[in-house]
Design an enzyme around this catalytic site. Structure first.
Site, short mmCIF file in Angstrom:
data_model
loop_
_atom_site.label_atom_id
_atom_site.label_comp_id
_atom_site.label_asym_id
_atom_site.label_seq_id
_atom_site.Cartn_x
_atom_site.Cartn_y
_atom_site.Cartn_z
N HIS A 123 0.81 -7.54 6.24
CA HIS A 123 0.77 -7.38 7.70
C HIS A 123 1.99 -6.61 8.20
O HIS A 123 1.87 -5.72 9.05
CB HIS A 123 0.70 -8.76 8.37
N TYR A 490 38.86 -11.98 15.21
CA TYR A 490 38.63 -13.26 15.88
C TYR A 490 39.32 -14.41 15.16
O TYR A 490 40.07 -15.20 15.78
CB TYR A 490 37.13 -13.52 15.98
N SER A 513 35.61 -3.80 19.86
CA SER A 513 34.35 -3.17 19.46
C SER A 513 33.89 -2.15 20.50
O SER A 513 33.43 -1.05 20.14
CB SER A 513 33.29 -4.25 19.26
N HIS A 517 33.42 1.90 19.86
CA HIS A 517 32.13 2.55 20.12
C HIS A 517 32.30 3.72 21.10
O HIS A 517 31.75 4.80 20.88
CB HIS A 517 31.13 1.54 20.69
#
Length: 605
Positions: A123, A490, A513, A517
């Site tokens: 599928h 982090y 981030s 970008h």
């Protein structure tokens, strides 16, 4: 097992052995004198019993070993699949203030990419075929339109040639950055390790090495790629190659030094002998599809028979085909014609040999090595071909859905209605480009390199399409980059702040981030238009808190996809408008405000 159970089992074994010895001693006395035939039968019976006892002991030992291995594997999988919240909660209760070496570490395990597993289902494979059919429709429509307009077949691919302009310069810049990243960080670590115990002021020497390495990084991985991109006026795709590789080398070198320095310091403090990692391990890390450094990774080991066999050629002796278990999922890679097989444990023997029994002549067996290093080169070639297909897919989307719409948009009077309609018209090509970038890079490209390097952990992404919150989407969309942000930004901030500013650490990771970008888009497109930064650092943070993990209803998945569609439409629309505004309305005088102000706001040619 409990000590009491072990003692009971040993006692039973001793009793059975003593009973067998008594039977052996008493057996000759019960036989009539002079009856040699009965004596031979009894001797054979005793020998047979001894053989059965030995087989029983060996069988029990094998069962015990296999059960132990099975339980160990089940415990590892259970520990890995333990809910992160509970695991983190227990860890915090156990020790609130851990050292950096004791923090949560990335665990690499052997696993396939999710799409590889899904595409084995018919599928999901049909959905993939639908996208391939749509590519064919785009190609045919482009060829037909060009033939109608020009009266001939046009296959110039000018957009490709422009996008990959001066590719040789980009490849040379990549080679220079690679050689620098390969030699300088490793050599700096080697010099620092060898001189750490001999210098008079080790802290001052460490600071000097760090400053020197930062200066080298700034020159080789900072200014040099930007100078190459700007001075040689590379095409947008060539710029993306240089800038993305610049960021990758920076992240890789940081991960290598971050993971290598603490063990060296620990070894020097204990016995005074520190040793840098093996150079081969660092070289492998520079190519393997992960940003987390380890001296060794799980390697994929596949079945590699010396030849292929047909379904009618082999069967297990003593087993009927109707009751034979299905083959393990790994075997079709090596046995494309073998659809039925053997009992599953027989393909994982201790000594590394598999035995298959030929039907004709019966009871004739042979062995071949079954766990040797094996690279599926057909799989690698298919993935690279899919990357090329995605590039053509993106070409047709831009050629048919974006360029005709936005090329003449700056020539029309500006209105809110035109802008809104353009954004919603760009949602379809924007979503297509997002899915193509995901499939081409995070699945095909990374899996091709993982297969060539036999890198076993191929969870480069998770089921981000099932996300009901943006926090889950950010964690599962790009696991490779998310791991680096989590472990080296982090988690480091959480340790520095002693776990007291979780929200601040998360916001800082988001800002880093978003800045990276936006840096990529600014350098590669050649203009400053902080669309990505605004969507990522502002709306992304807001949605991360509003649409959090508490939202589990399927309705939230629909909402997440709706915002994703709109966000991609905004990016494609605004960046395309600015691109053509830069072409139609060039600056007459280059000033700071002229450079940072979007040209599409005032360009109406």
């Amino acid at each position: 097992m409990e000590p009491r159970e072990l003692g009971t089992e040993n006692l039973r074994q001793r009793r059975s052995q003593e009973k067998a010895q008594k039977e052996e001693e008493e057996a000759p006395q019960q036989v009539p004198n002079g009856d040699a035939k009965h004596l031979d039968i009894i001797a054979a019976h005793i020998q047979w019993k001894r053989h059965m006892e030995a087989m029983k002991s060996e069988l029990l030992e094998q069962v015990h070993t296999q059960l132990s291995e099975l339980l160990d594997k089940a415990l590892e999988e259970a520990a890995y699949s333990f809910p992160p919240r509970l695991r983190n909660g227990l860890a915090k209760q156990a020790n609130r203030e851990k050292s950096p070496q004791q923090e949560k570490q990335k665990v690499f395990v052997e696993r396939q990419s999710l799409l590889d597993e899904l595409l084995d289902v018919e599928h999901f494979r049909t959905i993939y075929h639908m996208f391939v059919a749509m590519l064919c429709v785009f190609a045919v429509s482009t060829v037909v339109v060009d033939f109608i307009d020009e009266g001939r077949l046009v296959l110039d691919f000018e957009l490709f040639i422009f996008a990959f302009g001066k590719l040789h310069v980009a490849l040379f810049a990549w080679l220079c950055m690679f050689l620098y990243t390969l030699v300088v960080p490793y050599k700096a670590l080697q010099i620092w390790t060898s001189c750490l115990r001999t210098v008079r002021f080790p802290k001052l020497f460490t600071a000097a090495v760090v400053v020197a390495l930062l200066l080298c990084h700034t020159a080789a991985l900072g200014f040099y790629p930007i100078h190459t991109v700007v001075s040689y006026k590379l095409g947008p795709a060539s710029r993306f190659i240089v800038i993305l590789e610049q960021i990758r080398f920076l992240m890789k070198s940081h991960a290598f030094l971050r993971e290598s320095v603490p063990p060296i310091l620990s070894a020097v403090s204990q016995d005074g002998k520190g040793r840098p990692p093996e150079f081969s391990a660092y070289l492998y890390f520079l190519f393997c599809p992960t940003l987390i450094y380890r001296e060794s990774y799980p390697r994929r080991v596949l079945f590699s028979p010396s030849s292929y066999f047909t379904e009618e050629s082999f069967m297990l002796e003593g087993y009927d085909r109707s009751v034979m278990t299905p083959l393990p999922p790994q075997l079709p890679w090596c046995f494309p014609h073998l659809s039925w097989g053997v009992v599953y444990p027989s393909f994982f023997p201790k000594r590394g040999n598999c035995t298959l029994v030929r039907r004709k002549p019966p009871h004739s067996a042979f062995s071949f090595p079954c766990r040797t290093p094996y690279v599926r080169w057909r799989y690698v070639i298919n993935n690279f071909a899919k990357v090329l297909g995605c590039l053509f897919y993106g070409y047709f989307i831009l050629e048919r859905l974006c360029i005709p719409v936005f090329n003449n948009m700056s020539k029309q009077p500006f209105s809110t209605k035109t802008l809104v309609l353009s954004i919603f018209n760009a949602t379809l090509p924007g979503t297509f480009l997002l899915l193509l970038a995901f499939f081409a890079f995070l699945h095909c490209w990374l899996n091709a390199f993982a297969e060539m390097l036999r890198f076993a952990d191929r969870m480069f992404y998770k089921d981000w399409w099932n996300s009901t919150s943006f926090s889950t989407y950010y964690r599962t969309w790009n696991v490779v980059v998310h791991d680096w942000l989590y472990y080296y930004i982090y988690q480091e901030l959480m340790w520095l702040l002693r776990g007291r500013a979780r929200v601040g650490a998360m916001l800082f990771a988001f800002i880093v981030s978003a800045v990276v970008h936006e840096y990529v888009f600014t350098v590669c497109f050649g203009f400053f238009y902080p669309v990505m930064f605004t969507l990522f650092a502002f709306f992304g943070v807001i949605f991360n808190f509003i649409l959090n993990d508490k939202r589990t209803s399927p309705v939230w998945n629909v909402i997440m996809w709706t915002f994703l569609y709109v966000g991609q439409g905004i990016q494609v629309c605004l960046y395309c408008q600015e691109w053509y505004a830069q072409i139609h309305c060039p600056l007459k005088e280059r000033t700071f405000w002229g450079i940072v102000t979007p040209r599409s706001w005032s360009c109406r040619s």
